[in-house]
Scaffold this motif. Structure first.
Motif, PDB file in Angstrom:
ATOM      1  N   GLY A  20       0.808  -1.221   0.000  1.00 35.83           N
ATOM      2  CA  GLY A  20       0.000   0.000   0.000  1.00 35.83           C
ATOM      3  C   GLY A  20       0.835   1.262   0.000  1.00 35.83           C
ATOM      4  O   GLY A  20       0.539   2.221  -0.703  1.00 35.83           O
ATOM      5  N   ARG A  21       1.911   1.262   0.800  1.00 31.00           N
ATOM      6  CA  ARG A  21       2.784   2.436   0.864  1.00 31.00           C
ATOM      7  C   ARG A  21       3.376   2.733  -0.518  1.00 31.00           C
ATOM      8  O   ARG A  21       3.380   3.872  -0.969  1.00 31.00           O
ATOM      9  CB  ARG A  21       3.890   2.187   1.886  1.00 31.00           C
ATOM     10  CG  ARG A  21       4.868   3.311   2.010  1.00 31.00           C
ATOM     11  CD  ARG A  21       5.878   3.016   3.123  1.00 31.00           C
ATOM     12  NE  ARG A  21       6.812   4.094   3.223  1.00 31.00           N
ATOM     13  CZ  ARG A  21       8.115   3.981   2.956  1.00 31.00           C
ATOM     14  NH1 ARG A  21       8.620   2.826   2.597  1.00 31.00           N
ATOM     15  NH2 ARG A  21       8.910   5.012   3.057  1.00 31.00           N
ATOM     16  N   ALA A  22       3.859   1.708  -1.190  1.00 36.11           N
ATOM     17  CA  ALA A  22       4.440   1.895  -2.523  1.00 36.11           C
ATOM     18  C   ALA A  22       3.391   2.415  -3.503  1.00 36.11           C
ATOM     19  O   ALA A  22       3.695   3.284  -4.323  1.00 36.11           O
ATOM     20  CB  ALA A  22       5.038   0.594  -3.031  1.00 36.11           C
ATOM     21  N   ARG A  23       2.175   1.908  -3.416  1.00 38.35           N
ATOM     22  CA  ARG A  23       1.107   2.383  -4.311  1.00 38.35           C
ATOM     23  C   ARG A  23       0.799   3.845  -4.066  1.00 38.35           C
ATOM     24  O   ARG A  23       0.594   4.605  -5.016  1.00 38.35           O
ATOM     25  CB  ARG A  23      -0.162   1.552  -4.137  1.00 38.35           C
ATOM     26  CG  ARG A  23      -0.031   0.204  -4.808  1.00 38.35           C
ATOM     27  CD  ARG A  23      -1.339  -0.470  -5.073  1.00 38.35           C
ATOM     28  NE  ARG A  23      -2.246   0.347  -5.860  1.00 38.35           N
ATOM     29  CZ  ARG A  23      -3.566   0.261  -5.788  1.00 38.35           C
ATOM     30  NH1 ARG A  23      -4.136  -0.597  -4.968  1.00 38.35           N
ATOM     31  NH2 ARG A  23      -4.330   1.019  -6.529  1.00 38.35           N
ATOM     32  N   VAL A  24       0.773   4.269  -2.805  1.00 37.78           N
ATOM     33  CA  VAL A  24       0.521   5.683  -2.489  1.00 37.78           C
ATOM     34  C   VAL A  24       1.654   6.544  -3.014  1.00 37.78           C
ATOM     35  O   VAL A  24       1.426   7.569  -3.657  1.00 37.78           O
ATOM     36  CB  VAL A  24       0.332   5.884  -0.971  1.00 37.78           C
ATOM     37  CG1 VAL A  24       0.301   7.365  -0.616  1.00 37.78           C
ATOM     38  CG2 VAL A  24      -0.953   5.198  -0.500  1.00 37.78           C
ATOM     39  N   PHE A  25       2.902   6.127  -2.770  1.00 40.66           N
ATOM     40  CA  PHE A  25       4.057   6.893  -3.242  1.00 40.66           C
ATOM     41  C   PHE A  25       4.063   6.977  -4.767  1.00 40.66           C
ATOM     42  O   PHE A  25       4.307   8.045  -5.343  1.00 40.66           O
ATOM     43  CB  PHE A  25       5.359   6.280  -2.735  1.00 40.66           C
ATOM     44  CG  PHE A  25       5.652   6.547  -1.278  1.00 40.66           C
ATOM     45  CD1 PHE A  25       4.682   7.017  -0.405  1.00 40.66           C
ATOM     46  CD2 PHE A  25       6.911   6.313  -0.781  1.00 40.66           C
ATOM     47  CE1 PHE A  25       4.961   7.258   0.937  1.00 40.66           C
ATOM     48  CE2 PHE A  25       7.221   6.548   0.553  1.00 40.66           C
ATOM     49  CZ  PHE A  25       6.243   7.021   1.412  1.00 40.66           C
ATOM     50  N   ASP A  26       3.792   5.877  -5.443  1.00 40.50           N
ATOM     51  CA  ASP A  26       3.739   5.880  -6.915  1.00 40.50           C
ATOM     52  C   ASP A  26       2.629   6.789  -7.413  1.00 40.50           C
ATOM     53  O   ASP A  26       2.805   7.515  -8.394  1.00 40.50           O
ATOM     54  CB  ASP A  26       3.516   4.468  -7.455  1.00 40.50           C
ATOM     55  CG  ASP A  26       4.741   3.583  -7.315  1.00 40.50           C
ATOM     56  OD1 ASP A  26       5.842   4.119  -7.064  1.00 40.50           O
ATOM     57  OD2 ASP A  26       4.590   2.360  -7.444  1.00 40.50           O
ATOM     58  N   CYS A  27       1.491   6.733  -6.762  1.00 38.07           N
ATOM     59  CA  CYS A  27       0.366   7.580  -7.145  1.00 38.07           C
ATOM     60  C   CYS A  27       0.753   9.053  -7.024  1.00 38.07           C
ATOM     61  O   CYS A  27       0.508   9.839  -7.934  1.00 38.07           O
ATOM     62  CB  CYS A  27      -0.853   7.266  -6.278  1.00 38.07           C
ATOM     63  SG  CYS A  27      -2.283   8.310  -6.615  1.00 38.07           S
TER      64      CYS A  27
END
Length: 97
Positions: free
Chosen positions: A12-19
């Motif tokens: 989830g953290r990576a998805r937020v950062f990528d977003c």
């Protein structure tokens, strides 16, 4: 926070950062970087106080774009901190023609 991020699946953290890096555009992407998430707040490091101010002015638009991609309630606040942006984060500039 774990519950909110678990709804995203995967990291989830990576998805937020990528977003974040997708929705802010090239200029802010080159001069800022997401650092951490606490509850529903994304903390972002920016290169200068002027960029921190700009990001604050764009906060509503950035959060709306992130909500469209991640879903409502995942990230609802954006906070900035001025600091050095590692060279690896800075996007290469285009050469002149």
């Amino acid at each position: 926070m774990g519950e909110v991020l678990s709804r995203l699946g995967g990291s989830g953290r990576a998805r937020v950062f990528d977003c974040y890096t997708r929705v802010v555009g090239a200029t802010l992407r080159a001069r800022s970087m997401p650092e951490r998430i606490t509850d529903t707040t994304l903390y972002v490091r920016v290169a200068t106080s002027a960029l921190a101010h700009e990001l604050t002015l764009l906060r509503g638009e950035i959060l709306a774009r992130m909500a469209r991609e991640l879903g409502p309630g995942v990230i609802v606040e954006l906070r900035t901190r001025v600091g050095r942006i590692p060279d690896a984060v800075v996007a290469p500039t285009r050469s002149s023609r």
